[in-house]
Design a protein around this motif. Structure first.
Motif, PDB file in Angstrom:
ATOM      1  N   ASN A 152     101.914   8.347  30.456  1.00 21.67           N
ATOM      2  CA  ASN A 152     101.195   7.437  31.505  1.00 21.67           C
ATOM      3  C   ASN A 152      99.879   7.414  31.294  1.00 21.67           C
ATOM      4  N   LYS A 153      99.256   7.656  30.075  1.00 18.03           N
ATOM      5  CA  LYS A 153      98.111   7.359  29.803  1.00 18.03           C
ATOM      6  C   LYS A 153      97.657   5.991  28.931  1.00 18.03           C
ATOM      7  N   TYR A 154      98.752   5.356  28.709  1.00 21.34           N
ATOM      8  CA  TYR A 154      98.977   4.021  28.053  1.00 21.34           C
ATOM      9  C   TYR A 154      99.587   2.961  29.092  1.00 21.34           C
ATOM     10  N   LEU A 155      99.135   1.725  29.043  1.00 22.01           N
ATOM     11  CA  LEU A 155      99.742   0.610  29.523  1.00 22.01           C
ATOM     12  C   LEU A 155     100.131  -0.573  28.594  1.00 22.01           C
ATOM     13  N   ASN A 156     101.051  -1.344  28.828  1.00 26.11           N
ATOM     14  CA  ASN A 156     101.694  -2.177  27.969  1.00 26.11           C
ATOM     15  C   ASN A 156     100.898  -3.508  28.128  1.00 26.11           C
ATOM     16  N   VAL A 157     100.118  -3.960  27.115  1.00 31.15           N
ATOM     17  CA  VAL A 157      99.327  -5.138  27.275  1.00 31.15           C
ATOM     18  C   VAL A 157     100.125  -6.355  27.997  1.00 31.15           C
ATOM     19  N   MET A 158     101.457  -6.261  27.317  1.00 31.64           N
ATOM     20  CA  MET A 158     102.227  -7.790  27.763  1.00 31.64           C
ATOM     21  C   MET A 158     102.575  -7.398  29.426  1.00 31.64           C
ATOM     22  N   LYS A 159     102.587  -6.300  29.905  1.00 28.88           N
ATOM     23  CA  LYS A 159     103.072  -6.337  31.082  1.00 28.88           C
ATOM     24  C   LYS A 159     101.857  -6.239  32.077  1.00 28.88           C
ATOM     25  N   VAL A 160     100.667  -5.967  31.661  1.00 27.26           N
ATOM     26  CA  VAL A 160      99.412  -6.230  32.341  1.00 27.26           C
ATOM     27  C   VAL A 160      99.126  -7.621  32.179  1.00 27.26           C
ATOM     28  N   LEU A 161      99.332  -8.430  31.444  1.00 23.74           N
ATOM     29  CA  LEU A 161      99.062  -9.830  31.256  1.00 23.74           C
ATOM     30  C   LEU A 161     100.079 -10.413  32.104  1.00 23.74           C
ATOM     31  N   GLY A 162     101.222  -9.919  32.353  1.00 24.67           N
ATOM     32  CA  GLY A 162     102.257 -10.620  33.081  1.00 24.67           C
ATOM     33  C   GLY A 162     102.405 -10.395  34.491  1.00 24.67           C
ATOM     34  N   ASN A 163     101.442  -9.602  34.862  1.00 23.61           N
ATOM     35  CA  ASN A 163     101.369  -9.073  36.383  1.00 23.61           C
ATOM     36  C   ASN A 163     102.163  -8.107  36.839  1.00 23.61           C
ATOM     37  N   LYS A 164     102.751  -7.311  35.689  1.00 20.08           N
ATOM     38  CA  LYS A 164     103.746  -6.292  36.071  1.00 20.08           C
ATOM     39  C   LYS A 164     103.205  -4.925  36.102  1.00 20.08           C
ATOM     40  N   THR A 319     103.537 -17.082  23.405  1.00 19.95           N
ATOM     41  CA  THR A 319     105.000 -17.924  23.547  1.00 19.95           C
ATOM     42  C   THR A 319     105.880 -17.395  24.540  1.00 19.95           C
ATOM     43  N   SER A 320     105.934 -16.096  24.770  1.00 18.11           N
ATOM     44  CA  SER A 320     106.640 -15.267  25.326  1.00 18.11           C
ATOM     45  C   SER A 320     106.331 -15.356  26.733  1.00 18.11           C
ATOM     46  N   LEU A 321     105.007 -14.932  27.127  1.00 14.61           N
ATOM     47  CA  LEU A 321     104.470 -15.159  28.135  1.00 14.61           C
ATOM     48  C   LEU A 321     104.625 -16.593  28.960  1.00 14.61           C
ATOM     49  N   MET A 322     104.277 -17.621  27.973  1.00 18.28           N
ATOM     50  CA  MET A 322     104.268 -19.060  28.491  1.00 18.28           C
ATOM     51  C   MET A 322     105.702 -19.414  28.999  1.00 18.28           C
ATOM     52  N   LYS A 323     106.532 -18.799  27.981  1.00 14.71           N
ATOM     53  CA  LYS A 323     108.175 -19.057  28.552  1.00 14.71           C
ATOM     54  C   LYS A 323     108.433 -18.608  29.940  1.00 14.71           C
ATOM     55  N   GLU A 324     108.064 -17.625  30.200  1.00 14.25           N
ATOM     56  CA  GLU A 324     108.346 -16.927  31.500  1.00 14.25           C
ATOM     57  C   GLU A 324     107.581 -17.691  32.685  1.00 14.25           C
ATOM     58  N   TYR A 325     106.174 -17.991  32.356  1.00  9.19           N
ATOM     59  CA  TYR A 325     105.340 -18.841  33.426  1.00  9.19           C
ATOM     60  C   TYR A 325     105.848 -20.178  33.424  1.00  9.19           C
ATOM     61  N   ASP A 326     106.346 -20.733  32.451  1.00  8.16           N
ATOM     62  CA  ASP A 326     106.980 -22.218  32.862  1.00  8.16           C
ATOM     63  C   ASP A 326     108.277 -22.144  33.768  1.00  8.16           C
ATOM     64  N   ALA A 327     108.924 -20.989  33.733  1.00  6.78           N
ATOM     65  CA  ALA A 327     110.320 -20.939  34.299  1.00  6.78           C
ATOM     66  C   ALA A 327     109.891 -20.435  35.754  1.00  6.78           C
ATOM     67  N   ASN A 328     108.703 -20.217  36.270  1.00 10.29           N
ATOM     68  CA  ASN A 328     108.412 -19.695  37.516  1.00 10.29           C
ATOM     69  C   ASN A 328     107.482 -20.523  38.345  1.00 10.29           C
ATOM     70  N   VAL A 329     107.321 -20.092  39.582  1.00 10.26           N
ATOM     71  CA  VAL A 329     106.413 -21.267  40.514  1.00 10.26           C
ATOM     72  C   VAL A 329     104.945 -20.819  39.870  1.00 10.26           C
ATOM     73  N   PRO A 330     104.225 -21.855  39.925  1.00 10.21           N
ATOM     74  CA  PRO A 330     102.864 -21.740  39.347  1.00 10.21           C
ATOM     75  C   PRO A 330     101.922 -20.852  39.932  1.00 10.21           C
TER      76      PRO A 330
END
Length: 375
Positions: A152-164, A319-330
């Motif tokens: 729990n001292k680490y956070l996944n950057v992709m989850k942080v950037l994806g608001n998760k 690209t992965s973040l963009m794909k998820e963003y495009d599939a949801n409400v802006p």
């Protein structure tokens, strides 16, 4: 109200900027999450001093730039000798003694390196922040891009950037960003800086607050300032959180920013300006320098490009973040860009600006720092 700070990899030039942002987060927010290189510097004196020689070697090797070739060469020789020792079922006593002697010599070199990093952390403004740690209000994390977190001292950057992640920051956080965020590499056009000219689907950055340089304030002083400001800035903190939620839930937060945040700024600035301890910090020249907070909104891709362009994530991650963003409400991301008196708000070239900052580590605003390069 929640703040979040995800530090980019840097050679030390931005460390005092990140330290100032972290201190500001502590003073003005209810919850602040600091992720990345700042955590390394905040916790260094309290964690690293207990490391074994092999653990210290691994830490030094994390510096991909290998700023001390001589030390790296010694570490490589030590690790090779250790590998050979492990391959022997029963190492000769003379070899074992030689190995331990080598280890003791290396320890002295590592102690010197540790002292340099410790001095750098102190001079950059991190001294005392570890004592302010509180799991529910002021937390520090190391970053990782692995799917599974070591602990729990680490956070996944992709989850942080994806608001998760972190869980206490989802939909409610304002991002704290250095001046290098506002560059031609991330912004496709100039941000709107006049509140009356704000338009939907266009980035804006409005000068909202000005803070005294408090990098040299002690832990006791920071705690006292926070408590003194607490009740006075409740309307500001409430409005800021409502703005953050609107950005994430209502396509954008423009109406919330104009109608809720802006009306609280005058009283908040007055609370900062009239605070006795904040004024006391201006007794010395460094304290007289002001840092301006520009608040605004960007699209998530603008934020993500910054972390891709600075090397924290790769093209495939974007690209992965963009794909998820495009599939949801802006939605939009609320940000605060920190601008010093000697750096006008304008779009810079990212590489040139970072090079300038790293080349001029001694500034009128931030302390002189020893050039120690770390992750």
């Amino acid at each position: 109200m929640h703040f979040i700070q995800l530090d980019i990899p840097n050679n030390g030039g931005l460390d005092s900027h990140f330290a100032f942002q972290a201190r500001t987060a502590y003073l003005l927010s209810d919850v602040a999450n600091i992720i990345g290189s700042s955590t390394f510097l905040i916790t260094f004196d309290y964690v690293v001093k207990n490391f074994t020689v092999p653990q210290l070697c691994e830490l030094v090797l994390r510096d991909v730039d290998k700023q001390d070739p001589a030390l790296i060469q010694i570490i490589d020789a030590y690790m090779e000798m250790g590998k050979e020792m492990k391959e022997m079922k029963h190492a000769p006593t003379k070899l074992f003694i030689a190995y331990k002697s080598f280890e003791n010599t290396l320890r002295k070199s590592l102690n010197s390196w540790m002292g340099g990093v410790s001095d750098h952390a102190k001079n950059a403004g991190y001294k005392g922040l570890f004592e302010l740690y509180n799991e529910n209000t002021f937390s520090f994390y190391h970053q990782t891009i692995e799917t599974k977190m070591p602990d729990n001292k680490y956070l996944n950057v992709m989850k942080v950037l994806g608001n998760k992640a972190p869980l206490n920051a989802i939909d409610t956080s304002i991002w704290l960003m250095p001046l290098t965020f506002y560059t031609t590499d991330n912004y496709d056009c100039d941000a709107i800086t006049d509140i009356n000219l704000i338009e939907e689907n266009k980035p804006y950055l409005i000068k909202c607050l000005t803070l005294t340089n408090q990098l040299f304030a002690t832990t006791t002083e920071l705690t006292a300032i926070k408590h003194q400001l607490e009740n006075e800035i409740i309307p500001f903190k409430t409005a800021m959180e409502e703005w953050a939620i609107a950005c994430n839930k209502e396509t954008n937060g423009i109406d919330s920013f104009k109608n809720k945040v802006l009306p609280t700024l005058s009283a908040t600035q007055h609370a900062l300006d009239s605070n006795t301890l904040m004024k006391h910090l201006q007794v010395i020249d460094a304290g007289k320098i002001m840092i301006h907070l520009y608040m605004g909104e960007v699209t998530p891709p603008t934020l993500w490009k910054f972390y891709k362009n600075t090397g924290m994530i790769k093209e495939e991650d974007l690209t992965s973040l963009m794909k998820e963003y495009d599939a949801n409400v802006p939605y939009t991301v609320p940000v605060i860009v920190f601008v010093t008196d000697d750096a006008p708000l304008q779009r810079y070239n990212l590489a040139e600006k970072i090079e300038e900052i790293e080349k001029n580590e001694i500034s009128d605003v931030f302390f002189t720092k020893k050039n120690i390069m770390i992750d």
